[in-house]
Design a protein around this motif. Structure first.
Motif, PDB file in Angstrom:
ATOM      1  N   LEU A  76       0.811  -1.215   0.000  1.00  0.00           N
ATOM      2  CA  LEU A  76       0.000   0.000   0.000  1.00  0.00           C
ATOM      3  C   LEU A  76       0.846   1.267   0.000  1.00  0.00           C
ATOM      4  O   LEU A  76       0.327   2.351  -0.295  1.00  0.00           O
ATOM      5  N   ASP A  77       2.128   1.140   0.361  1.00  0.00           N
ATOM      6  CA  ASP A  77       3.019   2.304   0.402  1.00  0.00           C
ATOM      7  C   ASP A  77       3.423   2.674  -1.024  1.00  0.00           C
ATOM      8  O   ASP A  77       4.198   1.966  -1.677  1.00  0.00           O
ATOM      9  N   THR A  78       2.904   3.788  -1.518  1.00  0.00           N
ATOM     10  CA  THR A  78       3.210   4.227  -2.887  1.00  0.00           C
ATOM     11  C   THR A  78       4.251   5.338  -2.911  1.00  0.00           C
ATOM     12  O   THR A  78       4.395   6.036  -3.922  1.00  0.00           O
ATOM     13  N   SER A  79       4.965   5.522  -1.784  1.00  0.00           N
ATOM     14  CA  SER A  79       5.990   6.558  -1.758  1.00  0.00           C
ATOM     15  C   SER A  79       7.219   6.113  -2.537  1.00  0.00           C
ATOM     16  O   SER A  79       7.351   4.956  -2.933  1.00  0.00           O
ATOM     17  N   VAL A  80       8.141   7.061  -2.731  1.00  0.00           N
ATOM     18  CA  VAL A  80       9.390   6.767  -3.437  1.00  0.00           C
ATOM     19  C   VAL A  80      10.294   5.986  -2.501  1.00  0.00           C
ATOM     20  O   VAL A  80      10.556   6.401  -1.370  1.00  0.00           O
ATOM     21  N   LYS A  81      10.795   4.842  -2.986  1.00  0.00           N
ATOM     22  CA  LYS A  81      11.596   3.964  -2.142  1.00  0.00           C
ATOM     23  C   LYS A  81      13.056   3.890  -2.575  1.00  0.00           C
ATOM     24  O   LYS A  81      13.936   3.744  -1.740  1.00  0.00           O
ATOM     25  N   THR A  82      13.324   3.938  -3.861  1.00  0.00           N
ATOM     26  CA  THR A  82      14.697   3.803  -4.353  1.00  0.00           C
ATOM     27  C   THR A  82      14.976   4.877  -5.391  1.00  0.00           C
ATOM     28  O   THR A  82      14.061   5.537  -5.912  1.00  0.00           O
ATOM     29  N   MET A  83      16.278   5.064  -5.691  1.00  0.00           N
ATOM     30  CA  MET A  83      16.660   6.015  -6.734  1.00  0.00           C
ATOM     31  C   MET A  83      16.065   5.602  -8.072  1.00  0.00           C
ATOM     32  O   MET A  83      15.581   6.443  -8.842  1.00  0.00           O
ATOM     33  N   ALA A  84      16.117   4.289  -8.361  1.00  0.00           N
ATOM     34  CA  ALA A  84      15.542   3.820  -9.621  1.00  0.00           C
ATOM     35  C   ALA A  84      14.051   4.101  -9.672  1.00  0.00           C
ATOM     36  O   ALA A  84      13.501   4.434 -10.733  1.00  0.00           O
ATOM     37  N   ASP A  85      13.399   3.982  -8.515  1.00  0.00           N
ATOM     38  CA  ASP A  85      11.974   4.306  -8.407  1.00  0.00           C
ATOM     39  C   ASP A  85      11.712   5.744  -8.846  1.00  0.00           C
ATOM     40  O   ASP A  85      10.836   6.025  -9.664  1.00  0.00           O
ATOM     41  N   ALA A  86      12.470   6.653  -8.264  1.00  0.00           N
ATOM     42  CA  ALA A  86      12.262   8.071  -8.532  1.00  0.00           C
ATOM     43  C   ALA A  86      12.600   8.420  -9.975  1.00  0.00           C
ATOM     44  O   ALA A  86      11.872   9.168 -10.642  1.00  0.00           O
TER      45      ALA A  86
ATOM     46  N   PRO B 219      17.154  12.805 -13.168  1.00  0.00           N
ATOM     47  CA  PRO B 219      18.255  12.131 -12.467  1.00  0.00           C
ATOM     48  C   PRO B 219      18.245  12.472 -10.983  1.00  0.00           C
ATOM     49  O   PRO B 219      17.834  13.559 -10.573  1.00  0.00           O
ATOM     50  N   VAL B 220      18.699  11.522 -10.173  1.00  0.00           N
ATOM     51  CA  VAL B 220      18.897  11.765  -8.750  1.00  0.00           C
ATOM     52  C   VAL B 220      20.289  12.348  -8.581  1.00  0.00           C
ATOM     53  O   VAL B 220      21.300  11.669  -8.830  1.00  0.00           O
ATOM     54  N   LEU B 221      20.343  13.609  -8.183  1.00  0.00           N
ATOM     55  CA  LEU B 221      21.630  14.299  -8.096  1.00  0.00           C
ATOM     56  C   LEU B 221      22.414  13.880  -6.860  1.00  0.00           C
ATOM     57  O   LEU B 221      23.639  13.786  -6.902  1.00  0.00           O
ATOM     58  N   THR B 222      21.746  13.623  -5.756  1.00  0.00           N
ATOM     59  CA  THR B 222      22.437  13.187  -4.543  1.00  0.00           C
ATOM     60  C   THR B 222      21.434  12.549  -3.602  1.00  0.00           C
ATOM     61  O   THR B 222      20.216  12.711  -3.762  1.00  0.00           O
ATOM     62  N   VAL B 223      21.963  11.830  -2.632  1.00  0.00           N
ATOM     63  CA  VAL B 223      21.169  11.169  -1.609  1.00  0.00           C
ATOM     64  C   VAL B 223      21.643  11.667  -0.255  1.00  0.00           C
ATOM     65  O   VAL B 223      22.846  11.599   0.054  1.00  0.00           O
TER      66      VAL B 223
ATOM     67  N   LEU C 187      26.185  17.144  -4.694  1.00  0.00           N
ATOM     68  CA  LEU C 187      25.178  17.947  -5.372  1.00  0.00           C
ATOM     69  C   LEU C 187      25.819  19.159  -6.048  1.00  0.00           C
ATOM     70  O   LEU C 187      25.521  19.480  -7.208  1.00  0.00           O
ATOM     71  N   ARG C 188      26.710  19.864  -5.337  1.00  0.00           N
ATOM     72  CA  ARG C 188      27.380  21.042  -5.918  1.00  0.00           C
ATOM     73  C   ARG C 188      28.224  20.651  -7.113  1.00  0.00           C
ATOM     74  O   ARG C 188      28.240  21.351  -8.149  1.00  0.00           O
ATOM     75  N   ALA C 189      28.928  19.500  -7.005  1.00  0.00           N
ATOM     76  CA  ALA C 189      29.784  19.081  -8.115  1.00  0.00           C
ATOM     77  C   ALA C 189      28.966  18.744  -9.356  1.00  0.00           C
ATOM     78  O   ALA C 189      29.372  19.047 -10.484  1.00  0.00           O
ATOM     79  N   LYS C 190      27.816  18.097  -9.163  1.00  0.00           N
ATOM     80  CA  LYS C 190      26.994  17.728 -10.306  1.00  0.00           C
ATOM     81  C   LYS C 190      26.329  18.948 -10.954  1.00  0.00           C
ATOM     82  O   LYS C 190      26.118  18.967 -12.172  1.00  0.00           O
ATOM     83  N   LEU C 191      25.997  19.970 -10.148  1.00  0.00           N
ATOM     84  CA  LEU C 191      25.352  21.153 -10.718  1.00  0.00           C
ATOM     85  C   LEU C 191      26.344  22.047 -11.459  1.00  0.00           C
ATOM     86  O   LEU C 191      25.999  22.691 -12.457  1.00  0.00           O
ATOM     87  N   ASP C 192      27.585  22.115 -10.982  1.00  0.00           N
ATOM     88  CA  ASP C 192      28.634  22.946 -11.613  1.00  0.00           C
ATOM     89  C   ASP C 192      28.139  24.388 -11.774  1.00  0.00           C
ATOM     90  O   ASP C 192      28.035  24.942 -12.882  1.00  0.00           O
ATOM     91  N   LEU C 193      27.807  24.999 -10.632  1.00  0.00           N
ATOM     92  CA  LEU C 193      27.244  26.345 -10.619  1.00  0.00           C
ATOM     93  C   LEU C 193      28.368  27.381 -10.738  1.00  0.00           C
ATOM     94  O   LEU C 193      29.079  27.658  -9.764  1.00  0.00           O
TER      95      LEU C 193
ATOM     96  N   GLY D  86       9.398  25.804 -15.816  1.00  0.00           N
ATOM     97  CA  GLY D  86      10.573  25.811 -14.968  1.00  0.00           C
ATOM     98  C   GLY D  86      11.600  24.795 -15.440  1.00  0.00           C
ATOM     99  O   GLY D  86      11.261  23.747 -15.980  1.00  0.00           O
ATOM    100  N   ASN D  87      12.869  25.113 -15.178  1.00  0.00           N
ATOM    101  CA  ASN D  87      13.981  24.255 -15.620  1.00  0.00           C
ATOM    102  C   ASN D  87      14.357  23.305 -14.488  1.00  0.00           C
ATOM    103  O   ASN D  87      15.249  23.589 -13.694  1.00  0.00           O
ATOM    104  N   CYS D  88      13.623  22.170 -14.401  1.00  0.00           N
ATOM    105  CA  CYS D  88      13.898  21.182 -13.337  1.00  0.00           C
ATOM    106  C   CYS D  88      15.034  20.275 -13.805  1.00  0.00           C
ATOM    107  O   CYS D  88      14.884  19.507 -14.761  1.00  0.00           O
ATOM    108  N   VAL D  89      16.187  20.371 -13.136  1.00  0.00           N
ATOM    109  CA  VAL D  89      17.397  19.662 -13.595  1.00  0.00           C
ATOM    110  C   VAL D  89      17.615  18.339 -12.875  1.00  0.00           C
ATOM    111  O   VAL D  89      18.470  17.549 -13.274  1.00  0.00           O
ATOM    112  N   GLY D  90      16.904  18.052 -11.804  1.00  0.00           N
ATOM    113  CA  GLY D  90      17.120  16.793 -11.097  1.00  0.00           C
ATOM    114  C   GLY D  90      16.407  16.757  -9.759  1.00  0.00           C
ATOM    115  O   GLY D  90      15.592  17.629  -9.440  1.00  0.00           O
ATOM    116  N   MET D  91      16.760  15.717  -9.005  1.00  0.00           N
ATOM    117  CA  MET D  91      16.099  15.486  -7.711  1.00  0.00           C
ATOM    118  C   MET D  91      17.135  15.275  -6.626  1.00  0.00           C
ATOM    119  O   MET D  91      18.274  14.849  -6.891  1.00  0.00           O
ATOM    120  N   VAL D  92      16.707  15.533  -5.401  1.00  0.00           N
ATOM    121  CA  VAL D  92      17.484  15.204  -4.201  1.00  0.00           C
ATOM    122  C   VAL D  92      16.609  14.294  -3.347  1.00  0.00           C
ATOM    123  O   VAL D  92      15.487  14.657  -2.984  1.00  0.00           O
TER     124      VAL D  92
END
Length: 730
Positions: free
Chosen positions: A446-456, A463-467, A493-499, A668-674
């Motif tokens: 019954l739990d429909t929440s996000v459980k794994t990176m592959a899930d998300a 992409p999952v930028l960091t955990v 997260l900072r390294a992957k964004l390269d701000l 909006g420019n959604c680039v990834g998830m945390v």
């Protein structure tokens, strides 16, 4: 090999579900076991069981002398035992026990909680049959009487009373059968004695008549008959005597029983031990059927009920079979008697012929006397045989054992037989494990929440930028906490964004979530700390006017801030505050009255961002949740990058999916998830992220060893602490 890999993965997933829901399983298991223990020890009534054992002899028959002279014992089979069980459970046996022990009065108050002084007999009998159990040991003639009751003494008293009552009933039946057989034999002796007396009187009269005629009665057989004829005559006379005895015995028996009713006919033969075993079995079956019909009628079944009609049809068939067998037995006894009579006639003819030959040399006057004398001897011999049989029956009745022997009497038990604590606790343990595991899998299903990176990533296509691990929940970093392993996720997260600043303009970034409490404010704050520690000039803007939090994390005042800029009290940079962290400044939300909530508009935000991006290397904006509040969508449209923050196993997947759609709807420019607050130790998918702590701890221990070696001038000993081995940093 592919199939085996899939199977191993399948069971591995099951194991992870059990491990992640171990608290649910343990809680349900504990509650089930405790409930089972409480119910067993406090709720369920204690039932005591007492048993008595009796040995019963089969209802055998022994044929009378002169018929078969063979003893046949009825064997024990389940049908025979069932017939005895029905007799022992019949009202004739149980009613006196209930009355004598006063059970109807005791049960009315203790069991049925009735206001009556005594239970109705039918209810008492039904309850008695419910607590009574009869069984027999295979291969033996031993019956075990088991009674269950809440009172130990009551259980033992009922079992013993039933054994005594059944024994008394069987003894009375045996005495009745023996008395009937003895009475029949006594009648035969009386009749035979009269025959002998008449023959003796006739012989004495003939003797007197011969004496008056002056004829001398010889004392021997005379010398005028040849020895061969006399020998043959004596032999035939002996055979004739035996044949007459046999015929008389059969005739007397036939005359005594042939006209009796069927029941008396069978009881008389049973008393003479001449009843066939098949008739006894059929009568037991008929008795059981009558008992079944009576019990069904007492239970409320109508006489026209199919089950009762079926039993009655079977009973009529049994009775007809019994009547047919009885008729056949009567006919057989008649034929047997006629055959004995024919043999007597044949022997009598031979004796008469030999007698005629002897009479040539014997006075005609002595012939009737000699015949009467032989007749008297024959009748006297038969009378003597009947007397011997009478004495034998009397001796057997004195030595005869009871058909029921009590082997062991019931004793009041010390411990209850029910409830079975061991069995109940074993069932509780198994049920607790089964229900706990079942509920765990149900919750997981019954739990429909996000459980794994592959899930998300599969769900949102981002992409999952960091955990971020869940040690202590979302933890804000401080200036001197840069070496904490918790900070490594934000560095990734900072390294992957390269701000980076491009053309003198720094990028702007915000973090959004579908619902409150997913840790977006803490996450953007920690990213600001990491970027500032890396040398970038960072400004944090708190655009969550409803629930501002950045001023609490940075320890600054919230008197003035973004709300002042939105009201037109000056440019945004006028309200920027410095923080204790170098390179990090903050524009707090300020005090915004509830009446002015909703003043956040795109033009002012765009103007503010254009100004701040020229002044700072990085502009980070804390926004409210994107669902249900318009501010998040406005900010998502104006910033350069949007990152979606999803808390691990918190909200249903639909929330995250709607949050992404809300961002896309405003372009909006959604680039990834945390993925925030992830239990990295409970899921092998995050094993890589759980290695942060060990990596930094090893580095810290190496540095301490080197410092200790430099201080002492010699290498420091390698010391492994138990806390290091049992670390649960993540």
């Amino acid at each position: 090999m592919a199939d085996n890999s899939e199977q191993v993965l399948h069971f591995h997933e099951y194991f992870k579900i059990i491990r992640n829901r171990l608290w649910v399983i343990f809680t349900i298991f504990s509650l089930t076991v405790l409930s089972g223990y409480y119910v067993t020890t406090q709720v369920l009534p204690k039932v005591y069981t007492a048993s008595a054992q009796i040995q019963i002899r089969p209802r055998g028959v022994v044929d009378v002398p002169g018929l078969n002279n063979i003893r046949t014992d009825g064997g024990f089979d389940p049908t025979t035992f069932q017939a005895e069980f029905e007799i022992m459970q019949s009202p004739d046996v149980l009613t006196p026990i209930i009355t004598d022990l006063g059970l109807d009065k005791i049960w009315a108050k203790r069991v049925f909680k009735s206001g009556l002084d005594a239970l109705p007999l039918q209810d008492a009998l039904a309850y008695m049959n419910g607590i009574l159990k009869l069984d027999f040991k295979r291969g033996t003639n031993i019956i075990e009487i088991t009674v269950s009751s809440e009172v130990p003494k009551e259980a033992a008293d009922i079992a013993n009373a039933l054994a005594d009552r059944y024994k008394t009933m069987r003894d009375q039946e045996e005495d009745l059968r023996n008395n009937r057989g003895t009475d029949s034999l006594r009648d035969q002796i009386t009749q035979q004695q009269a025959v002998v007396d008449n023959a003796r009187n006739a012989l004495e009269k003939m003797r007197q008549d011969l004496g008056k005629q002056g004829i001398e009665i010889p004392t021997g057989s005379g010398d005028t008959i040849t020895e061969r004829i006399e020998s043959d005559l004596e032999s035939r006379q002996r055979d004739l005597l035996v044949a007459k005895e046999d015929y008389d015995a059969r005739r007397v028996l036939l005359e005594s029983v042939i006209n009796l009713p069927d029941d008396q006919f069978l009881d008389t033969l049973d008393g003479l031990q001449h009843q066939p075993g098949d008739i006894a079995t059929l009568r037991a079956d008929a008795l059981k059927m009558e008992s079944d019909i009576s019990n069904l009628l007492k239970d409320g079944f109508d006489e026209n009920h199919p089950r009762i009609q079926s039993l009655q049809a079977e009973l009529e068939a049994k009775n007809k079979q019994i009547k047919d067998l009885i008729a056949g037995l009567r006919h057989a006894m008649t034929i047997d008697t006629e055959m004995a009579k024919s043999r007597v006639g044949l022997l009598q003819t031979e004796v008469n012929d030999l007698t005629n030959k002897v009479q040539h040399d014997t006075s005609n006057a002595l012939v009737p006397f000699m015949d009467a004398q032989r007749q008297l001897q024959q009748q006297q011999t038969l009378l003597d045989a009947l007397n011997v049989r009478m004495h034998q029956n009397q001796a057997d009745s004195q030595l005869q054992e009871s058909p029921v022997r009590i082997i062991s009497r019931a004793e009041p038990p010390e411990y209850p037989s029910k409830p079975n604590k061991t069995l109940n606790m074993a069932v509780s343990v198994l049920a607790g494990l089964f229900v706990g595991v079942g509920v765990a899998f149900l919750i997981e299903y019954l739990d429909t929440s996000v459980k794994t990176m592959a899930d998300a990533e599969t769900l949102l296509g981002l992409p999952v930028l960091t955990v971020i691990p869940n040690k202590g929940g979302p933890m804000p970093l401080v200036q001197d906490a840069g070496r904490l392993p918790h900070a490594e996720g934000y560095r990734i997260l900072r390294a992957k964004l390269d701000l980076k600043v491009q053309n003198g303009i720094g990028p702007s970034l915000t973090m959004l979530s579908g619902g409150p409490g997913e840790g977006k404010s803490t996450t953007i704050y920690n990213l600001a700390v990491i970027c500032a520690q890396a040398g970038q000039s960072v400004i944090l803007v708190d655009c969550d006017l409803r629930r501002p939090t950045l001023h609490e994390l940075l320890g600054v005042s919230n008197e003035r801030g973004l709300s002042n800029y939105l009201r037109g009290e000056g440019e945004a940079v006028k309200f920027v505050q410095r923080t204790a962290i170098p390179k990090l400044q903050v524009l707090t939300a300020g005090n915004m009255p509830m009446s002015e909530i909703g003043v956040l508009v795109g033009d002012k935000i765009r103007h503010m961002l254009d100004d701040l991006k020229q002044r700072y290397d990085l502009v980070l904006i804390d926004a409210p949740p994107v669902l249900g509040i318009s501010d998040g969508s406005i900010i998502a449209r104006e910033v350069d990058y949007v990152i979606l923050v999803i808390q691990h196993r918190r909200y249903p997947r639909e929330i995250s999916l709607r949050a992404k759609r809300a961002i896309e709807e405003v372009h909006g420019n959604c680039v990834g998830m945390v993925l925030n607050c992830v239990a990295v130790k409970s899921d092998d998918s995050y094993y890589y992220y759980s290695s942060y702590g060990n990596y930094y701890k090893k580095a810290d221990r190496s540095k301490k060893k080197k410092d200790a070696a430099n201080a002492n001038g010699k290498p420091a000993p390698a010391v492994i602490r138990k806390a290091d081995l049992e670390s649960d940093e993540f």
